[in-house]
Scaffold this motif. Structure first.
Motif, PDB file in Angstrom:
ATOM      1  N   LEU A 167       4.173  -2.109   5.552  1.00 19.68           N
ATOM      2  CA  LEU A 167       5.361  -1.717   6.306  1.00 19.68           C
ATOM      3  C   LEU A 167       5.445  -2.441   7.646  1.00 19.68           C
ATOM      4  N   ALA A 168       4.297  -2.743   8.238  1.00 19.17           N
ATOM      5  CA  ALA A 168       4.317  -3.491   9.501  1.00 19.17           C
ATOM      6  C   ALA A 168       4.956  -4.863   9.318  1.00 19.17           C
ATOM      7  N   VAL A 169       4.827  -5.425   8.116  1.00 20.62           N
ATOM      8  CA  VAL A 169       5.429  -6.719   7.797  1.00 20.62           C
ATOM      9  C   VAL A 169       6.879  -6.561   7.369  1.00 20.62           C
ATOM     10  N   GLU A 170       7.139  -5.571   6.531  1.00 24.27           N
ATOM     11  CA  GLU A 170       8.461  -5.426   5.929  1.00 24.27           C
ATOM     12  C   GLU A 170       9.470  -4.713   6.818  1.00 24.27           C
ATOM     13  N   GLU A 171       8.995  -3.826   7.696  1.00 21.37           N
ATOM     14  CA  GLU A 171       9.889  -2.999   8.507  1.00 21.37           C
ATOM     15  C   GLU A 171       9.526  -3.129   9.987  1.00 21.37           C
ATOM     16  N   PRO A 172       9.854  -4.258  10.614  1.00 22.00           N
ATOM     17  CA  PRO A 172       9.445  -4.480  12.001  1.00 22.00           C
ATOM     18  C   PRO A 172      10.055  -3.507  13.005  1.00 22.00           C
ATOM     19  N   SER A 239       1.351  -0.990  15.011  1.00 25.60           N
ATOM     20  CA  SER A 239       1.872  -0.926  13.651  1.00 25.60           C
ATOM     21  C   SER A 239       0.992  -1.694  12.669  1.00 25.60           C
ATOM     22  N   GLY A 240       0.720  -1.055  11.536  1.00 24.39           N
ATOM     23  CA  GLY A 240      -0.094  -1.668  10.493  1.00 24.39           C
ATOM     24  C   GLY A 240      -1.575  -1.398  10.611  1.00 24.39           C
ATOM     25  N   LYS A 241      -1.995  -0.788  11.708  1.00 22.46           N
ATOM     26  CA  LYS A 241      -3.421  -0.593  11.942  1.00 22.46           C
ATOM     27  C   LYS A 241      -3.941   0.706  11.316  1.00 22.46           C
ATOM     28  N   PHE A 242      -5.213   0.667  10.947  1.00 18.46           N
ATOM     29  CA  PHE A 242      -5.974   1.839  10.513  1.00 18.46           C
ATOM     30  C   PHE A 242      -6.952   2.132  11.634  1.00 18.46           C
ATOM     31  N   LEU A 243      -6.743   3.251  12.344  1.00 22.15           N
ATOM     32  CA  LEU A 243      -7.495   3.530  13.553  1.00 22.15           C
ATOM     33  C   LEU A 243      -8.178   4.888  13.487  1.00 22.15           C
ATOM     34  N   ASN A 244      -9.402   4.961  14.012  1.00 25.88           N
ATOM     35  CA  ASN A 244     -10.042   6.256  14.214  1.00 25.88           C
ATOM     36  C   ASN A 244      -9.261   7.030  15.263  1.00 25.88           C
ATOM     37  N   TRP A 245      -9.192   8.333  15.112  1.00 25.34           N
ATOM     38  CA  TRP A 245      -8.437   9.169  16.057  1.00 25.34           C
ATOM     39  C   TRP A 245      -8.926   8.982  17.495  1.00 25.34           C
ATOM     40  N   ASN A 246     -10.225   8.671  17.662  1.00 26.98           N
ATOM     41  CA  ASN A 246     -10.794   8.513  19.002  1.00 26.98           C
ATOM     42  C   ASN A 246     -11.053   7.059  19.357  1.00 26.98           C
ATOM     43  N   ASP A 247     -10.371   6.147  18.684  1.00 31.06           N
ATOM     44  CA  ASP A 247     -10.508   4.726  18.989  1.00 31.06           C
ATOM     45  C   ASP A 247     -10.090   4.461  20.436  1.00 31.06           C
ATOM     46  N   GLY A 248     -10.745   3.504  21.059  1.00 32.22           N
ATOM     47  CA  GLY A 248     -10.450   3.194  22.445  1.00 32.22           C
ATOM     48  C   GLY A 248      -9.000   2.794  22.695  1.00 32.22           C
ATOM     49  N   VAL A 249      -8.364   2.148  21.717  1.00 32.30           N
ATOM     50  CA  VAL A 249      -6.980   1.723  21.919  1.00 32.30           C
ATOM     51  C   VAL A 249      -6.023   2.917  21.911  1.00 32.30           C
ATOM     52  N   LEU A 250      -6.524   4.087  21.503  1.00 27.83           N
ATOM     53  CA  LEU A 250      -5.698   5.294  21.516  1.00 27.83           C
ATOM     54  C   LEU A 250      -6.062   6.224  22.673  1.00 27.83           C
TER      55      LEU A 250
END
Length: 257
Positions: A167-172, A239-250
């Motif tokens: 979806l990150a590719v198809e639906e920007p 968009s498109g990422k699989f992230l841990n709930w406590n990931d630093g980017v979050l």
């Protein structure tokens, strides 16, 4: 992180655990929810606490793919817009080794965990393109780790991760994020310890039993509030990422609980 605009969000799996935590967070901040549940009674407390002005419930089994379009119609008819979809429902069944499991059991598991999600996503996309909205998928560590008997569940969660990538590719114009919530103190965890442990390896069964015994389980509010905030204001670059709930980017979506 500030949240100002009221959002209209479709949420599945809200009757307990992580989904219930997501619902309470969003409703307590005046967002509007369409909740899909197998029965209305499971969500009566949310209706009672927050009122019919904020909550609409659509009763039915998500293996009935027509519910997706009905949910979108409710959101647009009631509040005139749709800003996000949170796909939070799922089943661990069948918990069996692949050699002991029938194709029909896998089909049923995938209908619940994957095909219903595709039906929901397909239904919401026209509305979310207009609002530049978000799709949040509750995934699992089982998507990237194998447990005896969890083949169907883990494979279905891996599919959700790839759907986010696609979806990150198809639906920007739509932000799609897959979130790993960690091991949470939910009804599913109780079933793992008390029911499904018989189909798991001794090592894996002992692991999950030990997490409960030693206080190692997360509270539903910890990942639930992160998922809720991502539904309201998740950023396009995620968009498109699989992230841990406590990931630093979050970090900005996390809070001390």
């Amino acid at each position: 992180m500030t949240e100002t605009q009221e959002m209209v969000i479709i949420l599945t799996g809200a009757s307990r655990g992580i989904g219930q935590a997501i619902a309470h967070y969003l409703l307590s901040r005046s967002h509007k929810l369409v909740l899909i549940s197998r029965n209305h009674a499971a969500l009566d407390q949310l209706h009672y606490q927050y009122g019919s002005d904020s909550v609409e419930v659509l009763a039915g089994d998500l293996s009935d793919f027509s519910l997706a379009a009905k949910a979108v119609d409710i959101a647009n008819d009631r509040w005139g817009r749709l800003d996000a979809l949170v796909v939070n429902h799922g089943t661990l069944d069948p918990v069996k080794k692949i050699a002991d499991c029938s194709p029909e059991e896998w089909r049923k598991g995938f209908d619940i965990n994957v095909t219903s999600a595709v039906a929901l996503i397909r239904a919401v996309l026209p509305s979310l393109r207009k609002t530049r909205g978000r799709i949040i998928l509750t995934s699992s560590g089982a998507a990237i780790n194998a447990y005896q008997g969890w083949g169907c569940y883990g494979a279905s969660k891996a599919v959700l991760n790839h759907i986010a990538l696609t979806l990150a590719v198809e639906e920007p114009d739509v932000t799609t994020i897959s979130v790993r919530p960690g091991v949470v103190d939910t009804e599913m965890q109780r079933e793992i310890r008390e029911v499904h442990n018989k189909s798991m390896s001794e090592k894996d069964a002992a692991k999950f039993l030990g997490l409960k015994k030693d206080g190692g389980l997360l509270k539903p509010e910890q990942p639930g509030h992160v998922i809720a905030k991502l539904a309201v204001s998740g950023k396009t670059e995620l968009s498109g990422k699989f992230l841990n709930w406590n990931d630093g980017v979050l970090a900005e979506f996390q809070e001390a609980l």
